[in-house]
Scaffold this motif. Structure first.
Motif, PDB file in Angstrom:
ATOM      1  N   LEU A 185      -6.637   2.328  -1.994  1.00 49.60           N
ATOM      2  CA  LEU A 185      -6.312   3.090  -0.789  1.00 49.60           C
ATOM      3  C   LEU A 185      -7.564   3.699  -0.170  1.00 49.60           C
ATOM      4  O   LEU A 185      -7.689   3.757   1.064  1.00 49.60           O
ATOM      5  CB  LEU A 185      -5.291   4.181  -1.124  1.00 49.60           C
ATOM      6  CG  LEU A 185      -3.910   3.663  -1.552  1.00 49.60           C
ATOM      7  CD1 LEU A 185      -3.079   4.793  -2.136  1.00 49.60           C
ATOM      8  CD2 LEU A 185      -3.182   3.016  -0.381  1.00 49.60           C
TER       9      LEU A 185
ATOM     10  N   ASP B  73      -8.823   3.061   3.516  1.00 48.64           N
ATOM     11  CA  ASP B  73      -9.132   4.165   4.425  1.00 48.64           C
ATOM     12  C   ASP B  73     -10.533   4.018   5.005  1.00 48.64           C
ATOM     13  O   ASP B  73     -10.770   4.322   6.180  1.00 48.64           O
ATOM     14  CB  ASP B  73      -9.011   5.500   3.694  1.00 48.64           C
ATOM     15  CG  ASP B  73      -7.568   5.878   3.383  1.00 48.64           C
ATOM     16  OD1 ASP B  73      -6.663   5.289   4.009  1.00 48.64           O
ATOM     17  OD2 ASP B  73      -7.361   6.753   2.517  1.00 48.64           O
TER      18      ASP B  73
ATOM     19  N   PRO C  31       0.818  -1.229   0.000  1.00 44.40           N
ATOM     20  CA  PRO C  31       0.000   0.000   0.000  1.00 44.40           C
ATOM     21  C   PRO C  31       0.845   1.270   0.000  1.00 44.40           C
ATOM     22  O   PRO C  31       0.464   2.269  -0.627  1.00 44.40           O
ATOM     23  CB  PRO C  31      -0.832  -0.134   1.281  1.00 44.40           C
ATOM     24  CG  PRO C  31      -0.869  -1.595   1.567  1.00 44.40           C
ATOM     25  CD  PRO C  31       0.443  -2.137   1.098  1.00 44.40           C
ATOM     26  N   TRP C  32       1.973   1.253   0.718  1.00 41.34           N
ATOM     27  CA  TRP C  32       2.817   2.442   0.779  1.00 41.34           C
ATOM     28  C   TRP C  32       3.361   2.784  -0.608  1.00 41.34           C
ATOM     29  O   TRP C  32       3.346   3.941  -1.029  1.00 41.34           O
ATOM     30  CB  TRP C  32       3.954   2.215   1.777  1.00 41.34           C
ATOM     31  CG  TRP C  32       4.873   3.392   1.903  1.00 41.34           C
ATOM     32  CD1 TRP C  32       4.520   4.697   2.091  1.00 41.34           C
ATOM     33  CD2 TRP C  32       6.301   3.373   1.851  1.00 41.34           C
ATOM     34  NE1 TRP C  32       5.642   5.491   2.159  1.00 41.34           N
ATOM     35  CE2 TRP C  32       6.742   4.704   2.011  1.00 41.34           C
ATOM     36  CE3 TRP C  32       7.241   2.362   1.680  1.00 41.34           C
ATOM     37  CZ2 TRP C  32       8.099   5.042   2.013  1.00 41.34           C
ATOM     38  CZ3 TRP C  32       8.583   2.701   1.687  1.00 41.34           C
ATOM     39  CH2 TRP C  32       9.000   4.027   1.855  1.00 41.34           C
TER      40      TRP C  32
ATOM     41  N   ARG D 205      -5.645   4.484  -6.128  1.00 43.33           N
ATOM     42  CA  ARG D 205      -6.508   5.398  -5.368  1.00 43.33           C
ATOM     43  C   ARG D 205      -7.750   4.675  -4.870  1.00 43.33           C
ATOM     44  O   ARG D 205      -8.209   4.891  -3.752  1.00 43.33           O
ATOM     45  CB  ARG D 205      -6.896   6.595  -6.241  1.00 43.33           C
ATOM     46  CG  ARG D 205      -5.721   7.499  -6.612  1.00 43.33           C
ATOM     47  CD  ARG D 205      -6.220   8.789  -7.255  1.00 43.33           C
ATOM     48  NE  ARG D 205      -5.093   9.576  -7.729  1.00 43.33           N
ATOM     49  CZ  ARG D 205      -4.720   9.644  -8.996  1.00 43.33           C
ATOM     50  NH1 ARG D 205      -5.401   8.969  -9.923  1.00 43.33           N
ATOM     51  NH2 ARG D 205      -3.702  10.386  -9.360  1.00 43.33           N
TER      52      ARG D 205
ATOM     53  N   ALA E  89       0.478   6.841  -6.688  1.00 43.24           N
ATOM     54  CA  ALA E  89      -0.683   7.726  -6.820  1.00 43.24           C
ATOM     55  C   ALA E  89      -0.272   9.179  -6.618  1.00 43.24           C
ATOM     56  O   ALA E  89      -0.749  10.080  -7.321  1.00 43.24           O
ATOM     57  CB  ALA E  89      -1.766   7.324  -5.826  1.00 43.24           C
ATOM     58  N   ASP E  90       0.620   9.426  -5.657  1.00 46.23           N
ATOM     59  CA  ASP E  90       1.105  10.795  -5.428  1.00 46.23           C
ATOM     60  C   ASP E  90       1.887  11.307  -6.634  1.00 46.23           C
ATOM     61  O   ASP E  90       1.804  12.487  -6.986  1.00 46.23           O
ATOM     62  CB  ASP E  90       1.992  10.843  -4.174  1.00 46.23           C
ATOM     63  CG  ASP E  90       1.188  10.788  -2.888  1.00 46.23           C
ATOM     64  OD1 ASP E  90      -0.045  10.927  -2.961  1.00 46.23           O
ATOM     65  OD2 ASP E  90       1.797  10.595  -1.821  1.00 46.23           O
TER      66      ASP E  90
ATOM     67  N   ARG F 115       0.697   4.220  -2.749  1.00 44.52           N
ATOM     68  CA  ARG F 115       0.435   5.624  -2.421  1.00 44.52           C
ATOM     69  C   ARG F 115       1.477   6.529  -3.068  1.00 44.52           C
ATOM     70  O   ARG F 115       1.161   7.618  -3.550  1.00 44.52           O
ATOM     71  CB  ARG F 115       0.405   5.826  -0.905  1.00 44.52           C
ATOM     72  CG  ARG F 115      -0.186   7.180  -0.492  1.00 44.52           C
ATOM     73  CD  ARG F 115      -0.357   7.275   1.010  1.00 44.52           C
ATOM     74  NE  ARG F 115      -1.296   6.304   1.528  1.00 44.52           N
ATOM     75  CZ  ARG F 115      -2.607   6.474   1.532  1.00 44.52           C
ATOM     76  NH1 ARG F 115      -3.135   7.562   1.005  1.00 44.52           N
ATOM     77  NH2 ARG F 115      -3.401   5.560   2.056  1.00 44.52           N
TER      78      ARG F 115
END
Length: 296
Positions: free
Chosen positions: A74, A78, A5-6, A71, A12-13, A9
């Protein structure tokens, strides 16, 4: 295949912010660490996700696809975390809030301050995005909450978007302190036909609004300056070089300018917008409540 997941992310960033350096700054990492993690993600997926052009990288078609899916993944994670946190009745987590320039100081920052006092476990990542950029970013899942104007919401709103009215903001004429038009309590836009103007950048909300108002009054404005920074516009007016149309929220009292309402009055409706989540996210609800309480 196991997806971390990290690393998702980070990918995605990268799709959102455009450069490895920007991703590194956001995550308090070194650019080399971000590059190493993205290279590991490529190995894990056995797919070329990045194209390197000189010192820059861009996403391949596979990278764009995975960033979009990331996204979604994640957001689902969330939502699960929010449901679990909701059992403790205390909002926690990270919310990305995007606001246009004049709403940053007048609405977003007071809301964040209020939120920090009431819900210290909620972290807000604040971005500056003008209305014509923020709604697409919300739909793409790049931000969680936006502060926008009702004009940019669209006539046929996506049923997956929820709106919350925040406030109304008058658009005012901004004049040098010694300008003859300051003698009037309100000013018709046609009285400014022979004036030099400072406008926002082409395509922005305020530029389009000011241009439309001038043309409806029967004249083409003589624009001598264009800035996407309201403080620069106020400086120009203060020095007597031009006049401007600005939202009331943008008027900084440190500048020696005079504002007058337009006749007839012009206002804009300011709205918060969020994607409708598959499950309640208490941290987003907390942000919206803080925005509602931060009205000027």
């Amino acid at each position: 295949m196991t997806l971390n997941p990290w690393r998702l992310r980070l990918l995605a960033d990268l799709a959102t912010y455009g450069t490895v350096r920007a991703v590194a700054q956001r995550g308090n990492l070194s650019p080399s660490a971000v590059s190493q993690q993205l290279a590991t993600l490529e190995r894990e997926t056995r797919t070329a996700l990045l194209e390197r052009t000189g010192r820059r990288v861009r996403l391949t078609a596979a990278g764009v696809l995975l960033a979009g899916r990331a996204r979604e993944i994640l957001a689902a994670m969330d939502a699960v975390e929010a449901e679990l946190r909701g059992l403790a009745d205390e909002p926690a987590g990270t919310v990305t809030l995007a606001a246009f320039q004049s709403a940053l100081h007048a609405l977003a920052e007071p809301a964040i301050g209020r939120l920090a006092a009431r819900h210290p476990d909620v972290t807000v990542v604040l971005l500056e995005l003008e209305p014509h950029d923020s709604m697409p970013a919300l739909r793409r899942g790049e931000v969680d909450v936006i502060i926008t104007t009702r004009d940019y919401v669209g006539v046929e709103l996506d049923p997956g978007i929820d709106l919350m009215p925040v406030t109304e903001d008058a658009v005012v004429l901004v004049l040098p302190a010694d300008h003859p038009l300051t003698a009037y309590e309100s000013v018709a836009i046609e009285a400014c036909a022979d004036q030099p103007w400072t406008f926002d950048l082409p395509g922005s909300y305020m530029s389009e609004l000011a241009t439309r108002l001038c043309r409806e009054a029967g004249f083409e404005p003589a624009v001598i300056c264009r800035f996407n920074n309201y403080l620069l516009a106020l400086q120009q007016v203060e020095k007597g070089r031009s006049i401007a149309l600005l939202p009331s929220l943008a008027i900084d009292p440190r500048y020696r300018v005079v504002t007058r309402p337009l006749a007839p009055a012009v206002t804009r409706r300011i709205t918060a917008a969020v994607r409708r989540p598959p499950a309640p996210r208490p941290e987003i609800t907390a942000v919206l409540s803080a925005l509602r309480a931060a009205q000027p």
